[in-house]
Design a protein around this motif. Structure first.
Motif, mmCIF file in Angstrom:
data_model
loop_
_atom_site.group_PDB
_atom_site.id
_atom_site.type_symbol
_atom_site.label_atom_id
_atom_site.label_comp_id
_atom_site.label_asym_id
_atom_site.label_seq_id
_atom_site.Cartn_x
_atom_site.Cartn_y
_atom_site.Cartn_z
ATOM 1 N N GLY A 12 -15.080 -20.429 -37.429
ATOM 2 C CA GLY A 12 -16.374 -21.107 -37.228
ATOM 3 C C GLY A 12 -16.403 -22.734 -37.201
ATOM 4 N N ILE A 13 -15.696 -23.100 -38.254
ATOM 5 C CA ILE A 13 -15.251 -24.749 -38.095
ATOM 6 C C ILE A 13 -14.376 -25.099 -36.735
ATOM 7 C CG2 ILE A 13 -14.022 -26.631 -39.301
ATOM 8 C CD1 ILE A 13 -14.500 -25.019 -41.920
ATOM 9 N N SER A 14 -13.620 -24.205 -36.377
ATOM 10 C CA SER A 14 -12.613 -24.496 -35.305
ATOM 11 C C SER A 14 -13.494 -24.421 -33.992
ATOM 12 C CB SER A 14 -11.588 -23.826 -35.132
ATOM 13 O OG SER A 14 -11.771 -22.230 -35.216
ATOM 14 N N TYR A 15 -14.380 -23.436 -33.795
ATOM 15 C CA TYR A 15 -15.317 -23.265 -32.845
ATOM 16 C C TYR A 15 -16.459 -24.325 -32.610
ATOM 17 C CZ TYR A 15 -13.414 -18.257 -32.014
ATOM 18 O OH TYR A 15 -12.980 -17.475 -31.869
ATOM 19 N N THR A 16 -16.833 -24.691 -34.006
ATOM 20 C CA THR A 16 -17.898 -25.908 -33.816
ATOM 21 C C THR A 16 -17.265 -27.016 -33.391
ATOM 22 O OG1 THR A 16 -19.117 -24.850 -35.724
ATOM 23 C CG2 THR A 16 -19.331 -27.226 -35.258
ATOM 24 N N ALA A 17 -16.227 -27.463 -33.990
ATOM 25 C CA ALA A 17 -15.440 -28.857 -33.377
ATOM 26 C C ALA A 17 -15.020 -28.636 -31.904
ATOM 27 C CB ALA A 17 -14.211 -28.996 -34.233
ATOM 28 N N TYR A 18 -14.549 -27.619 -31.557
ATOM 29 C CA TYR A 18 -14.140 -27.659 -30.073
ATOM 30 C C TYR A 18 -15.604 -27.511 -29.198
ATOM 31 C CZ TYR A 18 -12.875 -25.601 -25.754
ATOM 32 O OH TYR A 18 -12.538 -25.283 -24.139
ATOM 33 N N SER A 28 -14.833 -8.008 -46.172
ATOM 34 C CA SER A 28 -13.670 -8.176 -47.233
ATOM 35 C C SER A 28 -13.612 -10.063 -47.355
ATOM 36 C CB SER A 28 -12.342 -7.905 -46.539
ATOM 37 O OG SER A 28 -11.909 -8.898 -45.250
ATOM 38 N N VAL A 29 -13.166 -10.447 -48.534
ATOM 39 C CA VAL A 29 -12.983 -11.695 -48.615
ATOM 40 C C VAL A 29 -12.183 -12.458 -47.793
ATOM 41 C CG1 VAL A 29 -12.109 -13.546 -50.400
ATOM 42 C CG2 VAL A 29 -13.346 -11.425 -51.180
ATOM 43 N N PHE A 30 -10.945 -11.940 -47.449
ATOM 44 C CA PHE A 30 -10.241 -12.419 -46.170
ATOM 45 C C PHE A 30 -11.058 -12.655 -44.801
ATOM 46 C CE2 PHE A 30 -7.167 -11.809 -42.633
ATOM 47 C CZ PHE A 30 -6.370 -12.917 -43.037
ATOM 48 N N GLY A 31 -11.557 -11.534 -44.456
ATOM 49 C CA GLY A 31 -12.330 -11.762 -43.387
ATOM 50 C C GLY A 31 -13.450 -12.708 -43.531
ATOM 51 N N SER A 32 -14.154 -12.823 -44.601
ATOM 52 C CA SER A 32 -15.218 -13.905 -44.618
ATOM 53 C C SER A 32 -14.385 -15.416 -44.597
ATOM 54 C CB SER A 32 -15.772 -13.925 -46.012
ATOM 55 O OG SER A 32 -16.470 -12.684 -45.988
ATOM 56 N N VAL A 33 -13.332 -15.711 -45.018
ATOM 57 C CA VAL A 33 -12.669 -16.795 -45.057
ATOM 58 C C VAL A 33 -12.089 -17.132 -43.652
ATOM 59 C CG1 VAL A 33 -10.504 -18.065 -45.723
ATOM 60 C CG2 VAL A 33 -11.802 -16.723 -47.572
ATOM 61 N N SER A 34 -11.702 -16.102 -42.955
ATOM 62 C CA SER A 34 -11.034 -16.261 -41.494
ATOM 63 C C SER A 34 -12.277 -16.351 -40.649
ATOM 64 C CB SER A 34 -10.566 -14.922 -41.140
ATOM 65 O OG SER A 34 -10.183 -14.688 -39.899
ATOM 66 N N LYS A 35 -13.445 -15.885 -40.993
ATOM 67 C CA LYS A 35 -14.584 -15.996 -39.957
ATOM 68 C C LYS A 35 -15.080 -17.482 -40.162
ATOM 69 C CE LYS A 35 -19.239 -14.168 -39.182
ATOM 70 N NZ LYS A 35 -20.166 -13.319 -39.450
ATOM 71 N N PHE A 36 -15.100 -18.179 -41.554
ATOM 72 C CA PHE A 36 -15.488 -19.440 -41.765
ATOM 73 C C PHE A 36 -14.735 -20.377 -41.245
ATOM 74 C CE2 PHE A 36 -14.854 -23.155 -44.575
ATOM 75 C CZ PHE A 36 -16.235 -23.512 -44.611
ATOM 76 N N VAL A 37 -13.277 -20.190 -40.977
ATOM 77 C CA VAL A 37 -12.302 -21.128 -40.610
ATOM 78 C C VAL A 37 -12.572 -21.147 -39.005
ATOM 79 C CG1 VAL A 37 -9.786 -21.588 -40.083
ATOM 80 C CG2 VAL A 37 -10.676 -20.962 -42.413
ATOM 81 N N ARG A 41 -23.922 -19.486 -30.018
ATOM 82 C CA ARG A 41 -25.125 -19.474 -31.116
ATOM 83 C C ARG A 41 -24.920 -19.438 -32.507
ATOM 84 N NH1 ARG A 41 -29.747 -15.350 -29.070
ATOM 85 N NH2 ARG A 41 -30.486 -16.055 -31.028
ATOM 86 N N ASN A 42 -23.873 -18.913 -32.931
ATOM 87 C CA ASN A 42 -23.237 -18.768 -34.225
ATOM 88 C C ASN A 42 -22.527 -20.275 -34.504
ATOM 89 O OD1 ASN A 42 -24.414 -16.325 -34.560
ATOM 90 N ND2 ASN A 42 -22.753 -15.250 -33.802
ATOM 91 N N SER A 43 -22.298 -20.975 -33.888
ATOM 92 C CA SER A 43 -21.685 -22.430 -34.181
ATOM 93 C C SER A 43 -22.629 -23.468 -34.616
ATOM 94 C CB SER A 43 -20.890 -22.736 -32.949
ATOM 95 O OG SER A 43 -20.867 -24.188 -32.899
#
Length: 478
Positions: free
Chosen positions: A199-205, A188-197, A354-356
């Protein structure tokens, strides 16, 4: 933490990674041990090295030299292979137990000895005495700056042949996970956006955590971390154990995870059991493992060395790996009741990192540090990554068929990586239907036999719980 990709040829400047791994701050080696089924005929060593090993890569015929402005390069030299072959002499007519002790002490000694600067950075050690595991042992000692485990394993395999049919290539286990299937209906589009967000927060952390762990935040002192300055120069001892690949696959299929998830979970569980056994309160100490990740787009098997040294190779020779800084799950009452949590927790943490994008960003950070502070400063930062963590875990995929070296059948193999500033490193390689785990630890600080027994016990309890038909415990963590 990712290391710079390297594709340099001999006679060109060393890659940044090679310089980091052979600096005043850090010097790592790889010892690959081949256990032979029959007594060793060492007259075959020189022709094998000249005809097979040296042609594999120009680096095996090069030394490191420093030129103007501190630029380092690989310089081609004439190689007399007999200067690289060491055959130790022990007291004759002794028992297998005596030679087993001699071999262990010898492996310990060469693991802490640096290479001479006037010869290429490799040696072949031939131990012609029987031990409890072999009729004789061959040790390839190579400096890590020559390449990573994937490259050097590829070089080693180029010297070996299938025992059943030397004309056939070696084959390797599939890397596909039983848990990688995706459900397209769940898109779903919502799921993809949520996953992207996320991903950004995990990467920063993860990036902030990685920098802090490498420079400021140390693990607790514990039974697996002495925190001694210069621990990398202290004597080491290596002990090994063997696990059944068939039973590991049963756990993998039951839990719908990967083999690496299962192995990492067993290592984490066994490590915590050892820590608590040696010191009751250390079961909940803050401890981190550096899990080595090969950053190549692996296709399921080793490429030939000829393919790896080609320009723009898909899986080029060199050092292409990253460190995932994974907190070792604490041994609480919940984990004691359900040790499978060590596997599931390891899977979740490794999959997330790994996905970050942290791996890529850390590589860029090292580039910036190198430009601003130089190679030695960057190497000290990498040294801090090792020192502030408690252990390193590295896993290699080995062949499914039995092999021979110069017509000598190989009973087993394993590798160790001496040199990191840690009290313990754990390395693993599969061979035929077994997984060989080598545990290299600070001598007189850790108890090798107790650590080994804890690792074997962790395997047994995780196997038993995974194959138990009853549902797993749902007790909440303390």
């Amino acid at each position: 933490m990712e290391f710079e990709h390297e594709e340099e040829e001999a006679l060109q400047p060393m890659s940044p990674t090679a310089e980091y791994l052979k600096s005043s701050a850090l010097s790592l080696m790889i010892l690959a041990v081949l256990e032979m089924e029959i007594p060793i005929d060492d007259t075959l060593a020189i022709p094998m090295l000249n005809d097979v090993f040296l042609p594999i890569n120009p680096r095996f015929s090069c030394i490191m030299v420093t030129q103007n402005k501190g630029v380092k390069k690989w310089e081609k030299v004439e190689v007399n292979v007999s200067d690289h072959i060491i055959t130790p002499t022990f007291k004759s007519g002794m028992s297998v137990e005596y030679y087993d002790k001699c071999f262990t002490e010898y492996l310990t000694r060469i693991g802490t000895q640096q290479f001479p600067t006037n010869k290429p950075l490799w040696e072949l050690h031939i131990i012609k005495y029987p031990t409890k595991n072999a009729a004789g042992n061959v040790i390839f000692k190579l400096h890590h700056s020559l390449g990573d485990g994937y490259s050097l394993m590829g070089a080693l395999l180029s010297c070996l042949q299938r025992m059943d049919n030397p004309l056939l290539p070696l084959s390797f286990p599939s890397r596909q996970s039983t848990s990688t299937r995706t459900n397209a209906r769940g898109y779903s589009v919502f799921g993809s956006v949520s996953k992207f967000v996320r991903g950004i927060s995990y990467t920063a952390y993860d990036l902030c955590w990685s920098v802090m762990k490498s420079s400021l935040i140390e693990d607790d002192k514990s039974p697996i971390r002495s925190n001694e300055d210069g621990v990398e120069f202290l004597p080491i001892v290596t002990i090994t154990t063997t696990l059944s690949m068939d039973r590991l696959k049963q756990i993998k299929n039951k839990l719908k995870v990967t083999i690496n998830d299962v192995i990492t979970g067993i290592i984490f569980c066994g490590t915590r059991m050892y820590m608590q056994k040696m010191s009751q309160e250390s079961g909940v100490a803050n401890s981190t493992a550096l899990v080595v990740l090969n950053t190549r787009a692996l296709g399921g098997s080793y490429k030939s060395t000829k393919e790896m040294i080609k320009p723009n190779a898909e899986m080029p020779w060199g050092n292409r790996f990253a460190f995932l800084q994974i907190p070792i799950p604490k041994l609480t009452k919940s984990e004691l009741k359900n040790p499978l949590k060590f596997v599931t927790n390891a899977r979740q943490m490794i999959k997330r990192q790994r996905n970050s994008a942290t791996i890529y960003l850390t590589g860029q950070l090292l580039n910036i540090m190198r430009k601003l502070g130089g190679v030695e400063a960057t190497a000290r930062y990498i040294h801090g990554t090792f020192k502030n963590a408690s252990m390193t875990i590295s896993n290699m995929m080995g062949p499914l068929e039995k092999m021979t070296l110069a017509d000598h059948p190989i009973k087993g193999l394993y590798f160790v990586v001496p040199g990191p500033p840690q009290s313990i490193t754990v390395t693993m390689v599969s061979y035929v239907e077994t997984l060989r785990i080598a545990m290299t630890m600070e001598k007189d600080f850790m108890d090798p036999d107790t650590f080994k027994s804890c690792m074997e016990h962790a395997f047994e309890v995780i196997y038993k719980d995974a194959l138990d038909d009853s549902p797993p415990s749902t007790t909440k963590s303390d």
